[in-house]
Scaffold this motif. Sequence first.
Motif, short mmCIF file in Angstrom:
data_model
loop_
_atom_site.label_atom_id
_atom_site.label_comp_id
_atom_site.label_asym_id
_atom_site.label_seq_id
_atom_site.Cartn_x
_atom_site.Cartn_y
_atom_site.Cartn_z
N PRO A 1 0.84 -1.21 0.00
CA PRO A 1 0.00 0.00 0.00
C PRO A 1 0.87 1.26 0.00
O PRO A 1 1.87 1.34 0.72
CB PRO A 1 -0.78 -0.11 1.31
CG PRO A 1 -0.71 -1.55 1.68
CD PRO A 1 0.62 -2.04 1.20
N ILE A 2 0.49 2.23 -0.79
CA ILE A 2 1.16 3.53 -0.78
C ILE A 2 0.18 4.56 -1.33
O ILE A 2 -0.46 4.33 -2.37
CB ILE A 2 2.49 3.52 -1.57
CG1 ILE A 2 3.24 4.85 -1.37
CG2 ILE A 2 2.28 3.18 -3.03
CD1 ILE A 2 4.69 4.81 -1.84
N LEU A 3 0.02 5.66 -0.60
CA LEU A 3 -0.90 6.75 -0.97
C LEU A 3 -0.07 8.01 -1.11
O LEU A 3 0.75 8.32 -0.24
CB LEU A 3 -1.95 6.94 0.12
CG LEU A 3 -2.95 8.09 -0.07
CD1 LEU A 3 -3.90 7.83 -1.23
CD2 LEU A 3 -3.75 8.31 1.22
N PHE A 4 -0.28 8.75 -2.19
CA PHE A 4 0.60 9.88 -2.45
C PHE A 4 -0.05 10.91 -3.36
O PHE A 4 -0.95 10.62 -4.15
CB PHE A 4 1.91 9.39 -3.09
CG PHE A 4 1.72 8.61 -4.37
CD1 PHE A 4 1.80 9.22 -5.61
CD2 PHE A 4 1.45 7.24 -4.31
CE1 PHE A 4 1.62 8.49 -6.78
CE2 PHE A 4 1.27 6.51 -5.48
CZ PHE A 4 1.36 7.14 -6.72
N TYR A 5 0.44 12.12 -3.19
CA TYR A 5 0.11 13.23 -4.08
C TYR A 5 1.05 13.20 -5.27
O TYR A 5 2.24 12.91 -5.13
CB TYR A 5 0.29 14.55 -3.31
CG TYR A 5 0.70 15.75 -4.14
CD1 TYR A 5 -0.20 16.38 -4.99
CD2 TYR A 5 2.00 16.27 -4.06
CE1 TYR A 5 0.18 17.48 -5.74
CE2 TYR A 5 2.39 17.37 -4.79
CZ TYR A 5 1.47 17.98 -5.64
OH TYR A 5 1.85 19.06 -6.37
N TYR A 6 0.50 13.48 -6.47
CA TYR A 6 1.38 13.74 -7.61
C TYR A 6 0.66 14.61 -8.61
O TYR A 6 -0.52 14.93 -8.48
CB TYR A 6 1.90 12.44 -8.25
CG TYR A 6 3.41 12.53 -8.39
CD1 TYR A 6 4.24 12.15 -7.34
CD2 TYR A 6 3.99 13.06 -9.54
CE1 TYR A 6 5.61 12.27 -7.44
CE2 TYR A 6 5.34 13.19 -9.64
CZ TYR A 6 6.16 12.80 -8.58
OH TYR A 6 7.52 12.95 -8.69
#
Length: 317
Positions: free
Chosen positions: A200-205
């Motif tokens: 799992p990884i949540l991020f802004y881009y």
Amino acid sequence: MTRAFTLAASVAACGLALPAAAQDPTVRIGDLTWTGASAIAHVIEAVIDGPLGSEAEIVEGLSDGSIIAAGIDKGDGSADVFPDLWLPAREAIWNAYVEDAETMAHNAPYLGTQKLYVPAYMAERVRSIEDLRDPEIAAMFDKDGNGKGEYWAGDVGWKSARMWEVKFKSYGLSELWEAENLPDATFKAQLKTAIQREQPILFYYWTPEWVHAAYDLSPIEEPARSEGCENVDLDATDWLEVSHFACASRDAEIFVGYSKSLETRNPPVAKFLSQLRLEPEMVNGWILQIGRDEMDPRDVAENWVRENKDVVDGWID
């Protein structure tokens, strides 16, 4: 005395200067520092030097947007092309030279976005902001065991880091989530590892950027924009308390700006720039080769122009 010399002498006697194009036909392109802008600048240069049969130069060190715009305004050939003009970030330049002075022309824009993402293998579990309200989902992203899920919001000092902290507060998510502020290169290394291991990884881009060309990413759905949904002051001392942002970010419009003087100094170049049509996927691919694969931007541009003759012909026809 030749006719050309007589004309030059007459113009000089009147206290006037010959047009810059008569002295130097080179089209000068701003040297903006981010990878997407560099990619676009080199493609423009490759088209002008190649299929158009004219001359172009990316002026090394001409990286200040205000100076590039002022040169475009002069129309003297000191600066002719602003290769990556973002709105609303560059609204002051747009108002001054496109709207008021009417010395800068532009093409049709492509769109830049700012969103939260997860890898596509997580898209069934995490689709929207509503899913982030689930404590079980937040726990999946908890790296340090403190009971909160982490998300990457940008580097320390970036406006995006503050923006996403405001958003998570406005969405009522602060009790379940916390921002992880790391340098972009560090985050990209983490993203690569997470995707390889399907973690799992949540991020802004944002777009354009090469991660979109390299990986299959799924955006998180946010509420649609409505009146009053965004009211932020990220420069205020108490920026988190006074700011509210509970909707999707507005897409940026990204133009190529150029001096209107090119319409008389170099009409084929002006026509090409007015017809230039860029797509985020196109720019993402260039950034991938330059930013991740460390290819020379000149080689990337020249290869692309050579291999996409039909697209280039549409730009210059």
